[in-house]
Design a protein around this motif. Structure first.
Motif, PDB file in Angstrom:
ATOM      1  N   GLU A  48       0.881  -1.054  -0.171  1.00 48.05           N
ATOM      2  CA  GLU A  48      -0.120   0.079   0.038  1.00 48.05           C
ATOM      3  C   GLU A  48       0.989   1.227   0.000  1.00 48.05           C
ATOM      4  O   GLU A  48       2.009   1.131   0.632  1.00 48.05           O
ATOM      5  N   VAL A  49       0.596   2.331  -0.609  1.00 51.69           N
ATOM      6  CA  VAL A  49       1.057   3.459  -0.912  1.00 51.69           C
ATOM      7  C   VAL A  49       0.188   4.750  -0.167  1.00 51.69           C
ATOM      8  O   VAL A  49      -0.865   4.791  -0.833  1.00 51.69           O
ATOM      9  N   ARG A  50       0.412   5.431   0.954  1.00 48.63           N
ATOM     10  CA  ARG A  50      -0.270   6.514   1.437  1.00 48.63           C
ATOM     11  C   ARG A  50       0.408   7.971   0.762  1.00 48.63           C
ATOM     12  O   ARG A  50       1.701   7.893   0.966  1.00 48.63           O
ATOM     13  N   GLY A  51       0.014   8.855   0.513  1.00 54.04           N
ATOM     14  CA  GLY A  51       0.363  10.314   0.280  1.00 54.04           C
ATOM     15  C   GLY A  51       0.705   9.996  -1.261  1.00 54.04           C
ATOM     16  O   GLY A  51       1.620  10.612  -1.712  1.00 54.04           O
ATOM     17  N   GLU A  53      -0.504  10.824  -3.785  1.00 54.41           N
ATOM     18  CA  GLU A  53      -0.755  12.101  -4.642  1.00 54.41           C
ATOM     19  C   GLU A  53       0.163  13.234  -4.888  1.00 54.41           C
ATOM     20  O   GLU A  53       0.226  13.869  -5.581  1.00 54.41           O
ATOM     21  N   TYR A  80       9.784   9.833   3.154  1.00 58.45           N
ATOM     22  CA  TYR A  80       9.110   8.657   3.214  1.00 58.45           C
ATOM     23  C   TYR A  80       9.274   7.741   4.277  1.00 58.45           C
ATOM     24  O   TYR A  80      10.434   7.723   4.779  1.00 58.45           O
ATOM     25  N   ARG A  92       4.051  -1.362   3.335  1.00 61.60           N
ATOM     26  CA  ARG A  92       3.242  -0.045   3.271  1.00 61.60           C
ATOM     27  C   ARG A  92       4.435   1.001   3.191  1.00 61.60           C
ATOM     28  O   ARG A  92       5.392   1.077   3.741  1.00 61.60           O
ATOM     29  N   ILE A  94       4.719   5.197   3.235  1.00 56.69           N
ATOM     30  CA  ILE A  94       4.148   6.631   3.669  1.00 56.69           C
ATOM     31  C   ILE A  94       5.007   7.546   3.088  1.00 56.69           C
ATOM     32  O   ILE A  94       6.090   7.906   3.561  1.00 56.69           O
ATOM     33  N   SER A 141       1.629  16.210   7.636  1.00 59.12           N
ATOM     34  CA  SER A 141       2.176  15.759   8.950  1.00 59.12           C
ATOM     35  C   SER A 141       3.187  17.033   9.298  1.00 59.12           C
ATOM     36  O   SER A 141       3.372  18.105   8.568  1.00 59.12           O
ATOM     37  N   ASN A 195       1.393   3.038  11.576  1.00 65.26           N
ATOM     38  CA  ASN A 195       1.406   2.038  10.335  1.00 65.26           C
ATOM     39  C   ASN A 195       1.400   0.761  10.826  1.00 65.26           C
ATOM     40  O   ASN A 195       1.640  -0.197   9.954  1.00 65.26           O
TER      41      ASN A 195
END
Length: 258
Positions: A48-51, A53, A80, A92, A94, A141, A195
């Motif tokens: 999964e990748v968050r951020g 965008e 990251y 993951r 982030i 953040s 996380n």
């Protein structure tokens, strides 16, 4: 019969006289759209990748034999956090935001009268019982620059991400030696972050400084730098002692005594 393959090498000492010698142009470095490549790797490897965008319009190199190496090349211009599975896979990613030049505030050594180390991110005029600190923004953040105190009054300036999902302070394992902590005094333990649960070595810092306020005996979990992505976390064993207010507009955090 199986075919026999014969390798024929040409000695490097053989030269053809009279012909101009031309240097070959180095192959161009392959660059791809970061977002598209991340989406491809997510589909292929199931992480999964968050951020994501925040990588819009970004280009990066494609290289590396392993998934970790490819992600490191893709995200070289971003801050990251990589979260790995117990077997070493990627669970993951982030993405905090693009890297920006950071100029740390000067470290003020404790004075002869025994004063506390100052941090120029502390705002003057704060009401009694309140600590007001300037933050750096990384996407949604907030980062704080604090002082970690190890044995023998050894102090290190460190940037920590405010993480209300972490049950304690989380630091890169490379700081164990820098802080002067004994590796044998650390115990293996699983710690909870925003996380997920991560295996760590846990010990106690003599103190952590929030500006001019000294917080003694702070438990800290040390995680391998590669798994943590180099990003230290300020968890609830410190934040939970205060009522916290974050001012996004002015990039400040206020910690008030409960």
């Amino acid at each position: 019969m199986k075919p026999v393959i014969r390798w024929i090498s040409i000695a490097s000492s053989c030269l053809v006289w009279g012909l101009p010698f031309a240097m070959e142009e180095p192959a161009p470095v392959s660059r791809v759209a970061v977002t598209a490549e991340l989406e491809r790797l997510m589909s292929e490897h199931g992480f999964e990748v968050r951020g994501i965008e925040q990588t819009a319009d970004a280009l990066a190199r494609v290289e590396g034999e392993t998934l970790s190496a490819r992600l490191q090349a893709l995200l070289e211009n971003f801050d990251y956090v990589l979260v790995q599975t117990p077997t070493g896979g990627i669970e993951r990613v982030i993405i905090l935001g693009e890297k920006v030049a950071y100029l740390p505030p000067p470290i003020v050594v404790e004075n002869e009268a025994g004063g506390n180390p100052a941090n120029d991110s502390v705002e003057s005029g704060a009401p009694p019982g309140e600590i007001v600190l300037s933050t750096q923004r990384k996407g949604d953040s907030h980062l704080l620059t604090l002082i970690l105190e190890g044995p023998n009054n050894r102090r290190i300036e460190q940037v920590l991400l405010i993480d209300t999902g972490a049950d304690q302070v989380v630091l890169p394992a490379s700081l164990v030696v820098s802080l002067g902590l004994e590796a044998g005094a650390l115990r293996e333990q699983q710690v909870q972050t925003a996380n997920g649960t991560i295996q760590a070595r846990v010990g106690v810092l003599p103190a952590l400084w929030l500006g001019e306020t000294r917080i003694p005996e702070v438990s800290a979990a040390f995680i391998e730098d590669q798994r943590l992505g180099g990003q230290a976390l300020l968890g609830m064993n410190v934040l939970g002692r205060f009522r916290m207010t974050i001012d996004d507009a002015n990039s400040q955090v206020t910690l008030a005594s409960k």
